[in-house]
Motif scaffolding. Structure first.
Motif, mmCIF file in Angstrom:
data_model
loop_
_atom_site.group_PDB
_atom_site.id
_atom_site.type_symbol
_atom_site.label_atom_id
_atom_site.label_comp_id
_atom_site.label_asym_id
_atom_site.label_seq_id
_atom_site.Cartn_x
_atom_site.Cartn_y
_atom_site.Cartn_z
ATOM 1 N N GLU A 1 -46.098 18.305 12.117
ATOM 2 C CA GLU A 1 -46.299 18.787 10.755
ATOM 3 C C GLU A 1 -45.076 18.504 9.887
ATOM 4 N N GLU A 2 -43.880 18.708 10.436
ATOM 5 C CA GLU A 2 -42.644 18.484 9.675
ATOM 6 C C GLU A 2 -42.450 17.012 9.357
ATOM 7 N N PHE A 3 -42.684 16.150 10.333
ATOM 8 C CA PHE A 3 -42.392 14.726 10.166
ATOM 9 C C PHE A 3 -43.630 13.900 9.808
ATOM 10 N N LYS A 4 -44.807 14.443 10.017
ATOM 11 C CA LYS A 4 -46.063 13.749 9.744
ATOM 12 C C LYS A 4 -46.002 12.331 10.306
ATOM 13 N N GLY A 5 -46.274 11.302 9.488
ATOM 14 C CA GLY A 5 -46.297 9.934 10.014
ATOM 15 C C GLY A 5 -44.920 9.314 10.152
ATOM 16 N N ASN A 6 -43.933 9.884 9.481
ATOM 17 C CA ASN A 6 -42.577 9.312 9.519
ATOM 18 C C ASN A 6 -41.785 9.943 10.648
ATOM 19 N N ARG A 7 -41.632 9.225 11.727
ATOM 20 C CA ARG A 7 -40.932 9.768 12.897
ATOM 21 C C ARG A 7 -39.609 9.028 13.143
ATOM 22 N N ASN A 8 -38.919 8.722 12.064
ATOM 23 C CA ASN A 8 -37.614 8.079 12.207
ATOM 24 C C ASN A 8 -36.586 9.154 12.556
ATOM 25 N N ILE A 9 -36.683 9.659 13.789
ATOM 26 C CA ILE A 9 -35.861 10.781 14.232
ATOM 27 C C ILE A 9 -34.700 10.279 15.073
ATOM 28 N N HIS A 10 -33.526 10.742 14.744
ATOM 29 C CA HIS A 10 -32.313 10.361 15.491
ATOM 30 C C HIS A 10 -31.565 11.623 15.895
ATOM 31 N N VAL A 11 -31.227 11.733 17.158
ATOM 32 C CA VAL A 11 -30.459 12.881 17.649
ATOM 33 C C VAL A 11 -28.981 12.527 17.631
ATOM 34 N N SER A 12 -28.251 13.132 16.699
ATOM 35 C CA SER A 12 -26.798 12.975 16.650
ATOM 36 C C SER A 12 -26.151 14.065 17.484
ATOM 37 N N LEU A 13 -24.987 13.767 18.058
ATOM 38 C CA LEU A 13 -24.297 14.730 18.901
ATOM 39 C C LEU A 13 -23.159 15.406 18.143
#
Length: 288
Positions: A127-139
């Motif tokens: 729901e938060e990202f919908k179709g855009n899943r350009n997710i990056h986990v920064s440390l």
């Protein structure tokens, strides 16, 4: 639901949460020298919204931030910030496991099947990202163990790892001058277990750590700031259930009856849920 910027004091500002997409409270603490942001948000969009509202209100922007624990809704906004970020060593270790995650629907659904993710969070991520899943986990760039004190300039923030079932890596933030504790999700049960649960051992560790703070206000990430009396009631219930689940060896009916006798009334739905969570924790421990 529109998120609102709330001024809690001259030093403290926060953005209200959203249940549908699991956005927690984001809060800034401003001293004479630095402004600390608590949590990075559940997405870059979440983080950028808070920054936009701070600018519009003429509030100080953060120059450092702290992550309360590793769960996605508190960390996925981190790439929006080019400032030092702080967490416990345990939180960074958990986040490192997420760096190579894929976030498409198939990958999310597979992690739900394996127990790495839960259905509630997978749904909120979609729901938060919908179709855009350009997710990056920064440390995080700075880590510590047990406790770290930050001097923001006339404002002292104590970061303390408190344990608990929800996320043992987690910390709370104590703002000494405002007598405020940012609890994050620390008093919630373990949601990643097959059945939601509390354990007496981890609950007592958490509550004993929280006892160290002289606070009048407590902030719960997915709710709101609440008065000391509200948290005292919750802590009393949790301590009582720690004792009862051990005394009655996880027998739900006996625990419920004992608690009703203590309160001289029928239990609320929330109290009954907590009984169930402690019973789940007791039964799960027997399976090991």
């Amino acid at each position: 639901m529109e998120q609102k910027l709330v001024t809690l004091s001259d030093r403290i500002t926060y953005l209200t949460p959203v249940a549908r997409t699991d956005r927690p409270i984001l809060m800034t603490i401003t001293g004479e020298k630095h402004t600390l942001l608590i949590d990075a948000g559940n997405s870059v969009a979440h983080a950028e919204l808070f920054m936009k509202k701070l600018k519009e209100a003429g509030k100080s922007l953060p120059d450092m931030l702290v992550l309360t624990h590793w769960h996605w809704d508190h960390i996925l906004g981190l790439p929006a910030f080019q400032i030092p970020s702080i967490s416990t060593e345990d939180t960074k270790n958990e986040m490192e496991k997420m760096v190579h995650y894929k976030w498409d629907d198939t990958s999310l659904d597979e992690r739900v099947k394996t127990g790495e993710e839960i259905e509630f969070c997978a749904k909120a991520i979609k729901e938060e990202f919908k179709g855009n899943r350009n997710i990056h986990v920064s440390l995080p760039t700075i880590t510590f163990e047990n406790e770290l004190t930050l001097d923001l300039g006339g404002v002292t923030c104590v970061l303390k790892q408190v344990g608990g079932d929800h996320s043992p890596d987690g910390l709370v933030v104590y703002v000494k001058e405002d007598k405020l504790v940012f609890l994050a999700d620390s008093i919630a049960p373990n949601l990643y277990a097959p059945n939601w649960r509390y354990t007496s051992e981890k609950t007592r560790i958490l509550l004993n750590n929280l006892d160290e703070f002289d606070a009048e206000t407590y902030v719960i990430s997915h709710w709101q700031p609440v008065a000391k009396e509200v948290i005292k009631t919750e802590i009393t219930l949790l301590r009582t259930l720690c004792d009862l689940v051990e005394k009655y060896q996880g027998k739900k009916d006996m625990i419920t009856k004992a608690l009703e006798n203590k309160y001289e009334r029928e239990l609320t739905n929330e109290e009954l849920d907590n009984v169930t969570y402690f019973v789940n924790g007791y039964e799960d421990a027997l399976d090991y």
